[in-house]
Design an enzyme around this catalytic site. Sequence first.
Site: not given
Length: 186
Positions: A68, A105
Amino acid sequence: MLYHPDVMGVDALAEKIRKIPNFPQEGILFHDITPVLQSPEYFRLLIDLLTYRYMGQQIDVVTGLDARGFIMGAALAYQLNVGFVPIRKKGKLPYETISQTYALEYGEATVEIHKDAIKPASRVLLVDDLVATGGTMLAGVELIRRSGGNIVEACAVLEFTDLEGGEKIRANNVPLFTLLQNDGSM
């Protein structure tokens, strides 16, 4: 129809971000900016907000993180009249690269940049959609520095304040600007 920050502010962007629970794995609340990108008005607002911030900062090149960050970074580079450099996932660039591995994460990944993509002493802006743990952005920072670039600032649409990514980036002597900040579980 043209929308500018005077008419529609950053809070409008926050409302347009879609939240998807348990993606890409259980326990993660994914913040999806594609509704912003799909809307001509909101996409223009996003790029205009960033353009207004950086248009006087003598940026030489914009770098965008896969994927993105490519979309936002390329549009921003166009508006700033500078070149764009993609920082891609491992194995996607066709020429000689340098790479950096980092923790996510929810796993581990490696990003790469062409060896000759950034000229020494270039003033570089690093762009991504969000900052969570900071791993992706810090990997981009390392690649830019190893290429000889000077990071003017890193920027993103969203920073999760309940995670330490933003703090880690700033602790690495990188100014960080985000349009929105919130708890990643919101």
